[in-house]
Design a protein around this motif. Structure first.
Motif, PDB file in Angstrom:
ATOM      1  N   ALA A   1       0.857  -1.185   0.000  1.00  0.00           N
ATOM      2  CA  ALA A   1       0.000   0.000   0.000  1.00  0.00           C
ATOM      3  C   ALA A   1       0.894   1.236   0.000  1.00  0.00           C
ATOM      4  O   ALA A   1       2.062   1.160   0.402  1.00  0.00           O
ATOM      5  CB  ALA A   1      -0.915  -0.002   1.217  1.00  0.00           C
ATOM      6  N   PRO A   2       0.379   2.378  -0.460  1.00  0.00           N
ATOM      7  CA  PRO A   2       1.190   3.596  -0.452  1.00  0.00           C
ATOM      8  C   PRO A   2       1.599   3.986   0.960  1.00  0.00           C
ATOM      9  O   PRO A   2       0.803   3.876   1.901  1.00  0.00           O
ATOM     10  CB  PRO A   2       0.239   4.646  -1.072  1.00  0.00           C
ATOM     11  CG  PRO A   2      -0.743   3.853  -1.855  1.00  0.00           C
ATOM     12  CD  PRO A   2      -0.930   2.585  -1.093  1.00  0.00           C
ATOM     13  N   TYR A   3       2.824   4.419   1.125  1.00  0.00           N
ATOM     14  CA  TYR A   3       3.333   4.835   2.432  1.00  0.00           C
ATOM     15  C   TYR A   3       2.821   6.234   2.753  1.00  0.00           C
ATOM     16  O   TYR A   3       2.955   7.151   1.950  1.00  0.00           O
ATOM     17  CB  TYR A   3       4.857   4.832   2.400  1.00  0.00           C
ATOM     18  CG  TYR A   3       5.514   5.215   3.714  1.00  0.00           C
ATOM     19  CD1 TYR A   3       5.362   4.428   4.838  1.00  0.00           C
ATOM     20  CD2 TYR A   3       6.294   6.373   3.813  1.00  0.00           C
ATOM     21  CE1 TYR A   3       5.966   4.761   6.039  1.00  0.00           C
ATOM     22  CE2 TYR A   3       6.906   6.718   5.019  1.00  0.00           C
ATOM     23  CZ  TYR A   3       6.740   5.909   6.124  1.00  0.00           C
ATOM     24  OH  TYR A   3       7.337   6.252   7.310  1.00  0.00           O
ATOM     25  N   ALA A   4       2.209   6.384   3.929  1.00  0.00           N
ATOM     26  CA  ALA A   4       1.587   7.660   4.300  1.00  0.00           C
ATOM     27  C   ALA A   4       2.234   8.273   5.541  1.00  0.00           C
ATOM     28  O   ALA A   4       1.592   8.947   6.323  1.00  0.00           O
ATOM     29  CB  ALA A   4       0.097   7.470   4.520  1.00  0.00           C
ATOM     30  N   TYR A   5       3.523   8.008   5.725  1.00  0.00           N
ATOM     31  CA  TYR A   5       4.278   8.581   6.844  1.00  0.00           C
ATOM     32  C   TYR A   5       3.729   8.155   8.195  1.00  0.00           C
ATOM     33  O   TYR A   5       3.817   8.877   9.161  1.00  0.00           O
ATOM     34  CB  TYR A   5       4.333  10.113   6.747  1.00  0.00           C
ATOM     35  CG  TYR A   5       4.978  10.579   5.472  1.00  0.00           C
ATOM     36  CD1 TYR A   5       6.357  10.563   5.311  1.00  0.00           C
ATOM     37  CD2 TYR A   5       4.196  11.002   4.405  1.00  0.00           C
ATOM     38  CE1 TYR A   5       6.947  10.959   4.121  1.00  0.00           C
ATOM     39  CE2 TYR A   5       4.777  11.409   3.203  1.00  0.00           C
ATOM     40  CZ  TYR A   5       6.156  11.385   3.071  1.00  0.00           C
ATOM     41  OH  TYR A   5       6.729  11.768   1.900  1.00  0.00           O
ATOM     42  N   ASP A   6       3.160   6.948   8.240  1.00  0.00           N
ATOM     43  CA  ASP A   6       2.694   6.398   9.508  1.00  0.00           C
ATOM     44  C   ASP A   6       3.689   5.325   9.923  1.00  0.00           C
ATOM     45  O   ASP A   6       3.671   4.229   9.389  1.00  0.00           O
ATOM     46  CB  ASP A   6       1.280   5.812   9.345  1.00  0.00           C
ATOM     47  CG  ASP A   6       0.759   5.230  10.654  1.00  0.00           C
ATOM     48  OD1 ASP A   6      -0.360   4.712  10.642  1.00  0.00           O
ATOM     49  OD2 ASP A   6       1.472   5.308  11.663  1.00  0.00           O
ATOM     50  N   ASP A   7       4.572   5.648  10.872  1.00  0.00           N
ATOM     51  CA  ASP A   7       5.632   4.728  11.246  1.00  0.00           C
ATOM     52  C   ASP A   7       5.179   3.642  12.217  1.00  0.00           C
ATOM     53  O   ASP A   7       5.930   2.717  12.498  1.00  0.00           O
ATOM     54  CB  ASP A   7       6.791   5.490  11.894  1.00  0.00           C
ATOM     55  CG  ASP A   7       7.490   6.414  10.912  1.00  0.00           C
ATOM     56  OD1 ASP A   7       8.254   7.259  11.374  1.00  0.00           O
ATOM     57  OD2 ASP A   7       7.272   6.270   9.712  1.00  0.00           O
ATOM     58  N   SER A   8       3.972   3.740  12.752  1.00  0.00           N
ATOM     59  CA  SER A   8       3.552   2.829  13.810  1.00  0.00           C
ATOM     60  C   SER A   8       3.601   1.368  13.380  1.00  0.00           C
ATOM     61  O   SER A   8       4.063   0.504  14.123  1.00  0.00           O
ATOM     62  CB  SER A   8       2.139   3.173  14.277  1.00  0.00           C
ATOM     63  OG  SER A   8       2.110   4.461  14.857  1.00  0.00           O
ATOM     64  N   ASN A   9       3.109   1.050  12.183  1.00  0.00           N
ATOM     65  CA  ASN A   9       3.092  -0.328  11.718  1.00  0.00           C
ATOM     66  C   ASN A   9       4.499  -0.898  11.630  1.00  0.00           C
ATOM     67  O   ASN A   9       4.774  -1.985  12.143  1.00  0.00           O
ATOM     68  CB  ASN A   9       2.418  -0.420  10.341  1.00  0.00           C
ATOM     69  CG  ASN A   9       0.913  -0.357  10.433  1.00  0.00           C
ATOM     70  OD1 ASN A   9       0.296  -1.059  11.217  1.00  0.00           O
ATOM     71  ND2 ASN A   9       0.312   0.499   9.641  1.00  0.00           N
TER      72      ASN A   9
END
Length: 229
Positions: A185-193
């Motif tokens: 999936a596109p990376y959305a600057y959510d580092d949590s995963n």
């Protein structure tokens, strides 16, 4: 036909999700309690669980831990909570994704499709040679990992991150590269995963998780599977 189990104490929402998912071609069933949900998981094969955090009795986190003790089935957590602490707790416990209520059905369906696609693909990988490192072996044919000869139980995302990094040994991989390769999936600057997955992974494969031997952090850039092993 892929089967999905919804575990949520909101009867109206369960019926809505069941109708929506069935209309998309899934076999969707639901349970209003965690105990009944666990029983259904033992009696039938499912490809995905939609799990509410706020359940009567044992909450969703406790139920997730029990599911993870027996299965690597993808779990998408649903909750009215939108704080980062709850999200991180869910991911650290083994959730594959997290969706806060209220949510758009289009987003839910996209995540459902993505999770099922990755799960089925991961379980149908073609045979490949083992990757052998100092004290660590990865067996793509069996989706298995061994540390010092002993099997290591990894969740699908943990295994996929480890395999991707190991196959690019010595290369610095950005969070974007890892996310798009593993989560598809596109990376959305959510580092949590990524951060939660790597944290769990290190605890399982590293002799000293605080000083990683295999999966190392390259500050300001990303991660690298050490070329020294």
């Amino acid at each position: 036909m892929d089967s999905i189990l919804v575990i949520d104490d909101d009867l109206a929402l369960c019926r809505l999700l069941q109708r929506t998912l069935c209309a998309e071609g899934y076999d969707a069933r639901f349970s209003l309690t965690g105990a009944e949900g666990l029983q259904m998981l033992q009696q039938a094969d499912f490809q995905l669980v939609l799990l509410d955090v706020m359940l009567p009795g044992a909450d969703g986190f406790e139920l997730l831990a029990r599911i993870r003790a027996e299965s690597d089935l993808p779990v998408l957590m649903l909750t009215a909570r939108n704080d980062s602490a709850s999200k991180v707790r869910g991911l650290r416990t083994g959730a594959d994704d997290y969706l806060a209520k209220p949510f758009a059905m289009e987003e839910l369906l996209a995540r459902v499709q993505s999770l099922i696609r990755r799960y089925t693909r991961l379980n149908r990988l073609p045979p490949a040679e083992r990757l052998n490192f100092a004290g660590l072996t990865i067996d793509p044919a069996g989706c298995a990992v061994f540390r010092d000869g002993a099997a290591v139980e990894l969740l699908p995302k943990e295994y996929a991150v480890l395999l991707f990094c190991a196959r690019h040994q010595g290369q610095i991989l950005t969070k974007k590269q890892i996310y798009e390769a593993v989560w598809q999936a596109p990376y959305a600057y959510d580092d949590s995963n990524i951060m939660a997955t790597i944290s769990r992974l290190r605890k399982k494969i590293e002799p000293d998780p605080a000083h990683p031997t295999y999966l190392q952090t390259v500050k300001g850039f990303g991660y690298r599977f050490s070329r020294e092993v």
